[in-house]
Design a protein around this motif. Structure first.
Motif: not given
Length: 130
Positions: A69-76
């Motif tokens: 979820a942290e990766l997704r937030t960073l990448l989106e």
């Protein structure tokens, strides 16, 4: 570039056809991969001004849980992000691209040919539309 079909929560479906016609980049990350977490900010920085914006950048994130979820937030903000389960199998985007090392990055030419498989710090951003 292989045929693939990825579904993003925010942007819907992304296929090979969506990445043709202009340079694109695909990044592959896993929530259980220390180097993925370390290199994700470098990827974000490298593609922040990518010609065509986030429509030309796809991030594939494997796994589940708070790190994913942290990766997704960073990448989106800079990429269309697709999530794949740890055992996604033959229908996964990572499998279609033959990814066996995480993280992996793929530069794709306008003609759909894979131009390079650089590290996050070596991503070449096309200069024509900067």
């Amino acid at each position: 570039m292989p045929e693939f079909r990825a579904v993003t929560e925010r942007d819907g479906e992304v296929t090979r056809a969506d990445l043709l016609g202009a340079p694109a980049v695909v990044g592959f990350f896993s929530g259980t991969c220390g180097p993925c977490l370390e290199q994700a900010p470098d990827f974000v920085k490298a593609v922040a001004d990518y010609p065509g914006g986030r429509e030309r950048v796809l991030a594939v994130v494997k796994g589940s849980g708070p790190v994913v979820a942290e990766l997704r937030t960073l990448l989106e903000p800079v990429a269309r992000v697709t999530m794949e389960g740890a055992g996604a199998g033959a229908d996964s985007t990572a499998e279609a691209f033959g990814i066996v090392v995480w993280p992996s990055f793929v530069d794709i030419g306008a003609d759909g040919r894979i131009a390079d498989r650089p590290s996050a710090g070596e991503l070449v951003i096309p200069t024509a539309a900067r």
